[in-house]
Structure formats: C-alpha cells, structure tokens
Scaffold this motif. Structure first.
Motif, PDB file in Angstrom:
ATOM      1  N   LEU A 162       0.850  -1.194   0.000  1.00 51.39           N
ATOM      2  CA  LEU A 162       0.000   0.000   0.000  1.00 51.39           C
ATOM      3  C   LEU A 162       0.882   1.239   0.000  1.00 51.39           C
ATOM      4  N   VAL A 199      -3.043   5.698  -2.444  1.00 52.41           N
ATOM      5  CA  VAL A 199      -4.022   6.631  -1.890  1.00 52.41           C
ATOM      6  C   VAL A 199      -3.389   8.015  -1.894  1.00 52.41           C
ATOM      7  N   VAL A 220      -8.276   6.942  -4.490  1.00 51.07           N
ATOM      8  CA  VAL A 220      -7.720   5.593  -4.373  1.00 51.07           C
ATOM      9  C   VAL A 220      -7.538   5.023  -5.771  1.00 51.07           C
ATOM     10  N   THR A 224      -8.464  -1.455  -5.000  1.00 53.98           N
ATOM     11  CA  THR A 224      -9.116  -0.819  -3.848  1.00 53.98           C
ATOM     12  C   THR A 224      -9.330  -1.798  -2.693  1.00 53.98           C
ATOM     13  N   TRP A 227      -6.699  -1.312   0.023  1.00 49.82           N
ATOM     14  CA  TRP A 227      -7.019  -0.181   0.896  1.00 49.82           C
ATOM     15  C   TRP A 227      -8.147  -0.552   1.858  1.00 49.82           C
ATOM     16  N   TRP A 230      -6.772  -2.637   4.631  1.00 52.87           N
ATOM     17  CA  TRP A 230      -6.064  -1.835   5.629  1.00 52.87           C
ATOM     18  C   TRP A 230      -7.054  -1.197   6.610  1.00 52.87           C
TER      19      TRP A 230
END
Length: 236
Positions: A162, A199, A220, A224, A227, A230
C-alpha cells in the motif's frame, strides 16, 4: 503541541451540547468522548509517573472522572495533559509500558498528541465545524498510525503493498508512505514506490481516511480491496 491540541479539543466541547452524537464513534456522545480523552490523559500520566511495566486498568486512574461544572471539567482535561508532560520530565528516558512493549516515557507524548487530534476531528465533525491541522502534524499523524499499526501486526495480508502520497507542497519524503507485507512481515518506510493500491490527497485528508474518520477527501488508485483491507484491520 499536546497542550495546544488538548485545549482546542476542550473548546469544541465547551461550546457544544454534550449529548450530541459522535458519528465517527458509533454509540458515543460528546460527553463520552470528552471523558475518554480526559481519563486517557490521566491514565497515561499514571503509567509514566508510576513507571508501570504492565497496563493499567482505566478504572484505577486517580481523578479519572471530570467535575460536573463545565469550566472545572475543561480545567481537569487540560491539567491531565500537563500531568503527562510533568511525568515525562520527572522520569526522563526510563522505559514504561506501552502498546508496543517497553518504550522511553516520552513515547507517550506523541501518541497522546495524535489521540487528541483525531478525537478533536471526531468532535468537530459531530458539530459540523471545520477541522484543521498543520500539514506537518497531519503527516506525522499518518506516520504514527502506520507505525503503531504495523508494529502490532495489523494492516495488510501477506503479499500486499500500500502506498500513500500527500499532495501538499513542502513535505518531501515525509509525505510518502509505503507499507509492505512480505516474507519478513509487515514493514513501512517513507518511500516513493508502487503499491497494489495508492491513496492520494492532502495530509489532513489522509489522516482522516487512515483513521477511518472520513474517506471522501482522498483518491484511491489500483486495487481498492487492499485499501479496504487496511481500513478493516486497523481500527483507531
């Protein structure tokens, strides 16, 4: 910085209805949020001043409840932040209990600064006020939360990467974050490198997004789901 952020939080509380729901903390009111922050400061100060090596039950915090009078309650809040600074001055670099194991007492100052800023965002969002923060402080809040989350083994599944990028001018490397979960485990760095998901947005918006306060101020790109993973795995 800790005193300033605590005072700003207290002023939001002073001017608001304490029964106002806090949408970013489901089931909480501003009154409960206020008590959480205020007792949290004194909880932290007690851990430091007593040089604890084990977690403290919040119910055992001295003066853990605010006075009924509003002005006295705000004074109680601000005094709790000062107690942290006084305790750190007193014990110096001695290690105490933290969420990450023994750390020098000063570790708690940064943690409580960012605890205050995010909960001030909760309060501002609850009353419809604009939440602002210096860019450098917002960026450090992103770093601190990534550091805390990855050190506790939270964040990404094995093989995921990420990348976060702050679009503010002047941050340089401190406005880039790369989180990687490889064969060595979870790690992060200030690096400009490709992630499965990227991001982008101002540091303030990244902080609000990464702590799950609001995600509409960031862009984003890529996968996705990384994300989303996370956010699911790192509740504030």
């Amino acid at each position: 910085m800790l005193l300033e952020q605590t005072e700003l939080f207290g002023e939001v509380i002073r001017q608001a209805d304490p029964s106002t729901p806090v949408g970013t903390c489901p089931g909480w009111t501003l009154n409960k949020l206020f008590r959480h922050v205020g007792r949290g400061n004194r909880w932290c100060a007690t851990i430091i001043s007593e040089r604890l090596t084990e977690p403290l039950d919040p119910r055992d915090v001295p003066d853990g409840k605010p006075p009924e009078d509003l002005d006295a309650a705000i004074d109680w809040l601000n005094a709790g932040a000062q107690l942290i600074l006084d305790a750190v001055d007193h014990v110096g670099s001695q290690k105490v209990w933290t969420f990450l194991g023994p750390r020098p007492a000063g570790w708690w100052v940064r943690r409580r600064v960012h605890e205050q800023t995010v909960h001030r965002a909760d309060a501002d969002l609850a009353v419809g006020a604009e939440f602002t923060l210096p860019v450098e402080l917002a960026a450090d809040g992103v770093s601190e939360w990534i550091e805390l989350s990855t050190a506790r083994g939270h964040g990404l599944a094995p093989g995921q990467r990420l990348h976060l990028h702050a679009t503010d001018d002047g941050l340089g490397p401190t406005g880039e974050w790369l989180v990687v979960h490889d064969e060595d485990g979870l790690a992060w760095s200030h690096a400009h490198a490709k992630g499965d998901a990227a991001v982008r947005g101002p540091a303030l918006n990244l902080l609000l997004a990464i702590t799950r306060r609001r995600t509409d101020g960031v862009e984003v790109l890529g996968d996705t789901a990384v994300w989303d993973d996370w956010l699911t795995n790192t509740p504030f």
